[in-house]
Design a protein around this motif. Structure first.
Motif, mmCIF file in Angstrom:
data_model
loop_
_atom_site.group_PDB
_atom_site.id
_atom_site.type_symbol
_atom_site.label_atom_id
_atom_site.label_comp_id
_atom_site.label_asym_id
_atom_site.label_seq_id
_atom_site.Cartn_x
_atom_site.Cartn_y
_atom_site.Cartn_z
ATOM 1 N N ILE A 161 6.795 52.069 -74.915
ATOM 2 C CA ILE A 161 6.536 50.628 -74.840
ATOM 3 C C ILE A 161 6.940 49.939 -76.142
ATOM 4 C CG2 ILE A 161 4.724 48.884 -74.658
ATOM 5 C CD1 ILE A 161 3.231 50.796 -72.792
ATOM 6 N N ALA A 162 6.549 50.553 -77.288
ATOM 7 C CA ALA A 162 6.872 49.959 -78.585
ATOM 8 C C ALA A 162 8.381 49.870 -78.798
ATOM 9 C CB ALA A 162 6.222 50.766 -79.702
ATOM 10 N N LEU A 163 9.101 50.935 -78.463
ATOM 11 C CA LEU A 163 10.546 50.930 -78.636
ATOM 12 C C LEU A 163 11.214 49.935 -77.701
ATOM 13 C CD1 LEU A 163 11.228 54.755 -79.051
ATOM 14 C CD2 LEU A 163 11.374 52.994 -80.816
ATOM 15 N N TRP A 164 10.721 49.836 -76.485
ATOM 16 C CA TRP A 164 11.290 48.889 -75.519
ATOM 17 C C TRP A 164 11.139 47.456 -76.014
ATOM 18 C CZ3 TRP A 164 8.186 46.484 -71.155
ATOM 19 C CH2 TRP A 164 8.986 45.639 -70.391
ATOM 20 N N LEU A 165 9.921 47.105 -76.427
ATOM 21 C CA LEU A 165 9.683 45.751 -76.917
ATOM 22 C C LEU A 165 10.410 45.493 -78.240
ATOM 23 C CD1 LEU A 165 5.861 45.424 -76.147
ATOM 24 C CD2 LEU A 165 7.769 44.450 -74.853
ATOM 25 N N GLY A 166 10.372 46.497 -79.132
ATOM 26 C CA GLY A 166 10.998 46.314 -80.435
ATOM 27 C C GLY A 166 12.498 46.165 -80.349
ATOM 28 N N ILE A 167 13.140 47.038 -79.567
ATOM 29 C CA ILE A 167 14.600 46.964 -79.434
ATOM 30 C C ILE A 167 15.019 45.675 -78.751
ATOM 31 C CG2 ILE A 167 16.600 48.052 -78.339
ATOM 32 C CD1 ILE A 167 15.243 50.748 -78.819
ATOM 33 N N ASP A 168 14.238 45.242 -77.770
ATOM 34 C CA ASP A 168 14.534 43.972 -77.098
ATOM 35 C C ASP A 168 14.465 42.814 -78.088
ATOM 36 O OD1 ASP A 168 14.857 42.338 -74.539
ATOM 37 O OD2 ASP A 168 12.972 41.518 -75.338
ATOM 38 N N ALA A 169 13.447 42.829 -78.973
ATOM 39 C CA ALA A 169 13.329 41.756 -79.973
ATOM 40 C C ALA A 169 14.467 41.825 -80.986
ATOM 41 C CB ALA A 169 11.982 41.874 -80.686
ATOM 42 N N LEU A 170 14.906 43.039 -81.339
ATOM 43 C CA LEU A 170 16.018 43.179 -82.275
ATOM 44 C C LEU A 170 17.313 42.623 -81.705
ATOM 45 C CD1 LEU A 170 15.416 46.771 -83.698
ATOM 46 C CD2 LEU A 170 15.325 44.642 -84.979
ATOM 47 N N ILE A 171 17.509 42.849 -80.422
ATOM 48 C CA ILE A 171 18.776 42.446 -79.798
ATOM 49 C C ILE A 171 18.784 40.961 -79.443
ATOM 50 C CG2 ILE A 171 20.254 42.782 -77.780
ATOM 51 C CD1 ILE A 171 19.364 45.708 -77.760
ATOM 52 N N SER A 172 17.705 40.497 -78.827
ATOM 53 C CA SER A 172 17.701 39.131 -78.302
ATOM 54 C C SER A 172 16.925 38.144 -79.164
ATOM 55 C CB SER A 172 17.112 39.128 -76.890
ATOM 56 O OG SER A 172 15.772 39.624 -76.900
ATOM 57 N N GLY A 173 16.220 38.613 -80.190
ATOM 58 C CA GLY A 173 15.427 37.712 -81.021
ATOM 59 C C GLY A 173 16.287 36.877 -81.950
ATOM 60 N N SER A 174 15.707 35.805 -82.455
ATOM 61 C CA SER A 174 16.418 34.933 -83.384
ATOM 62 C C SER A 174 15.537 34.663 -84.606
ATOM 63 C CB SER A 174 16.780 33.609 -82.694
ATOM 64 O OG SER A 174 15.610 32.941 -82.240
#
Length: 213
Positions: free
Chosen positions: A38-51
């Motif tokens: 869960i942590a990796l899924w949320l973290g990687i998503d924030a790294l890729i799509s976050g601003s």
């Protein structure tokens, strides 16, 4: 028997080292894998799509959380052989030759006690009160069936809870090997810097990002 004027002879190097019995918590491992996923899924998503600061906050959070989650779920283990007990807890590794084990206690947690009175908890062998009660009920039903003449349940009657049985096995090993020459020595403790270092670094970076705003 050695005298005070002579050092004890070194252990026989020709004697093969006994294999470790390894004890771990299956539920802890399963929970850790789920939390890390869960942590990796949320973290990687924030790294890729976050601003903005979001990717940096996500990265710092991962650096902090991944070691901590691993430390408390995947890392704990107990290794026992004929010479010593090695306890791998979240932040420390404790090596106890059997001669330095005074007792193994079970209460609300399982722990080992050294001659100095120091206690070390066995994180990998957690106490389950529910499992104890369940085992006690099954044992009571088995005893009732045996006393009532139902022999079909005697051979399959369960014993103690799994973690209690593990502690029984460790006590038997400590009693059997406590005076063995190869099981003599002093306790040693090593901090798990491979866990502490990244977690502290992640916490510092995260604190700086939050403070800067």
């Amino acid at each position: 028997m050695t005298t005070p004027d002579h050092q004890s002879p070194p252990p026989d190097a020709s004697r093969p080292e006994s294999k470790d019995r390894i004890y771990r918590s299956p539920s802890g491992i399963a929970g850790g894998v789920l939390l890390l996923a869960i942590a990796l899924w949320l973290g990687i998503d924030a790294l890729i799509s976050g601003s903005g600061r979001t990717p940096w906050l996500a990265l710092a959070s991962l650096i902090l959380l991944v070691p901590l989650v691993s430390a408390f779920t995947l890392r704990p283990a107990v290794f026992a052989n004929e010479d010593r007990l090695r306890i791998r807890n979240p932040f420390r590794v404790v090596v106890l030759p059997w001669s330095s084990v005074v007792s193994l206690r079970s209460g609300y947690s399982n722990e080992v006690v050294t001659p100095s009175g120091t206690k070390y908890q066995l994180w990998a062998v957690p106490v389950s009160l529910r499992a104890r009660k369940s085992a006690a009920r099954r044992q009571a039903r088995g005893s009732a069936a045996e006393s009532g003449g139902d022999t079909s349940a005697v051979g399959t009657r369960p014993g103690r809870a799994q973690t209690d049985q593990i502690m029984d096995d460790l006590r038997e090993l400590a009693e059997a090997r406590g005076k063995a020459e190869s099981a003599q020595g002093e306790p040693s403790v090593r901090w798990a810097y491979e866990i502490v270092g990244p977690a502290v670094a992640g916490a510092i970076v995260l604190a700086i990002l939050l403070a800067v705003g």
